[in-house]
Write a protein that holds these residues in place. Sequence first.
Motif, PDB file in Angstrom:
ATOM      1  N   ASP A 130      47.398  45.567  49.786  1.00 48.10           N
ATOM      2  CA  ASP A 130      47.429  45.946  48.373  1.00 48.10           C
ATOM      3  C   ASP A 130      48.854  45.845  47.844  1.00 48.10           C
ATOM      4  O   ASP A 130      49.335  46.730  47.139  1.00 48.10           O
ATOM      5  CB  ASP A 130      46.880  47.361  48.172  1.00 48.10           C
TER       6      ASP A 130
ATOM      7  N   TRP B 184      51.119  44.265  45.345  1.00 49.27           N
ATOM      8  CA  TRP B 184      50.999  43.568  44.068  1.00 49.27           C
ATOM      9  C   TRP B 184      52.144  43.992  43.156  1.00 49.27           C
ATOM     10  O   TRP B 184      52.993  44.794  43.537  1.00 49.27           O
ATOM     11  CB  TRP B 184      49.627  43.807  43.430  1.00 49.27           C
TER      12      TRP B 184
ATOM     13  N   ARG C 244      47.340  38.330  46.984  1.00 51.30           N
ATOM     14  CA  ARG C 244      47.381  39.514  46.125  1.00 51.30           C
ATOM     15  C   ARG C 244      48.702  39.585  45.363  1.00 51.30           C
ATOM     16  O   ARG C 244      48.733  39.836  44.153  1.00 51.30           O
ATOM     17  CB  ARG C 244      47.197  40.770  46.990  1.00 51.30           C
TER      18      ARG C 244
ATOM     19  N   SER D  26      49.452  38.428  41.206  1.00 48.15           N
ATOM     20  CA  SER D  26      49.911  39.443  40.247  1.00 48.15           C
ATOM     21  C   SER D  26      51.270  39.100  39.650  1.00 48.15           C
ATOM     22  O   SER D  26      51.553  39.458  38.507  1.00 48.15           O
ATOM     23  CB  SER D  26      49.971  40.819  40.927  1.00 48.15           C
TER      24      SER D  26
ATOM     25  N   GLY E 269      39.636  36.740  44.428  1.00 49.28           N
ATOM     26  CA  GLY E 269      40.163  37.980  43.873  1.00 49.28           C
ATOM     27  C   GLY E 269      40.095  38.012  42.360  1.00 49.28           C
ATOM     28  O   GLY E 269      39.795  39.047  41.760  1.00 49.28           O
TER      29      GLY E 269
ATOM     30  N   SER F 105      38.123  41.223  41.346  1.00 48.03           N
ATOM     31  CA  SER F 105      38.945  42.375  40.927  1.00 48.03           C
ATOM     32  C   SER F 105      38.448  43.031  39.647  1.00 48.03           C
ATOM     33  O   SER F 105      38.475  44.260  39.530  1.00 48.03           O
ATOM     34  CB  SER F 105      40.411  41.948  40.772  1.00 48.03           C
TER      35      SER F 105
ATOM     36  N   HIS G 102      36.032  46.112  39.928  1.00 41.56           N
ATOM     37  CA  HIS G 102      36.582  47.453  40.179  1.00 41.56           C
ATOM     38  C   HIS G 102      36.834  48.161  38.847  1.00 41.56           C
ATOM     39  O   HIS G 102      36.540  49.357  38.703  1.00 41.56           O
ATOM     40  CB  HIS G 102      37.880  47.339  40.974  1.00 41.56           C
TER      41      HIS G 102
END
Length: 352
Positions: free
Chosen positions: A230, A232, A263, A267, A304, A308, A311
């Motif tokens: 995770d 990012w 990831r 980002s 992703g 994503s 979520h």
Amino acid sequence: MGFRDPNELPEEVRSVLSKWRETSSGCEVVSPRTQGFSGATIYRIATAAGMFCLRKWPEGGLPQARLRELHRFLRFLADRDINELAVPVPAADGPTLVRLNGRLWQLEPWKPGEADFKQNPSGARLRNAMHALARLHVTAAEYEPTAQGAKWFFQSAAAPSPAVESRLKMIQEWDSNRIRVAQADLDRLHEAGAVADEMLRVFVLCAPKIEAELSSVRESMFCLQPCLRDVWHDHVLFTGDEVTGLIDASAARSENVASDLSRLLGSLLEDDHPRWELALDAYSTVRPLSDRERGLVRLLDRSGVLLSPLHWVEACRSPHTQRNAGVMSHVIGRMTELNARLRSLAESIGGI
């Protein structure tokens, strides 16, 4: 710096802070508590020894055994000069986890810097972020877990990517019935509902293509090792051009390094493909990537981008979000950002 008398702090916080030498005398909560979507409650604590983060883990969160192994892993990295991560501080009686009122707490240094790459992007910052991540990966590949911790933190020279399997499962779970139920809930949410509904419609268009791409590498073998999973934009802190913090390692467990790269680069750079190649080249000067790993980076980014937003659709539907205008504003902002990349994905595969 002035310190508030501990007696002025909330009873629960005062009680747990007494468990650490660093916070047992004078300290001050210098920012309001915050709660992330992981459910952890965060306090920023000022003490004579410096700034700390007090973390209260949610009820029903990560297993205590996994947290203990995570703390051991972070200490392993710090002992080998990987200094960007916050290593939990042992309490006065030794453990790095403290149980109070049925909940687990930990104290860790508050890492310096700002998560401001998008406000101040540069080649030097991108290169330094890639080098920091590569150094972390090279060192993490040497980690030897405890027998209990090997469930989450392990090495494998050749195994399928867990991320590929979990993403295939997620696509299959978001079937037409689940989407209809979500859309019905979203109808009454006005602005948030409109953005979320568009995301779901684009998901339906793109899911078959991404599912096929993931299925094509389902049985492929990759090198697995402990990764952050995770890392990012908002978890990478810069002071000037230097990376001074990689925060919130709670998702860490074993995966191929492509998971972290996809990831982070998604980002930071979104769909700027030339800079993706520059970034991967910079990473490879420290930790070489195979062609298959580079391909996995791209695939995990594309999947992703597709998944994503789901979520945030779920976050939008939660009662907690709907009761809190500030949280809802944050959710709408994140959905709007993600929707732009989702539309670009759809255009790239002819979905819209």
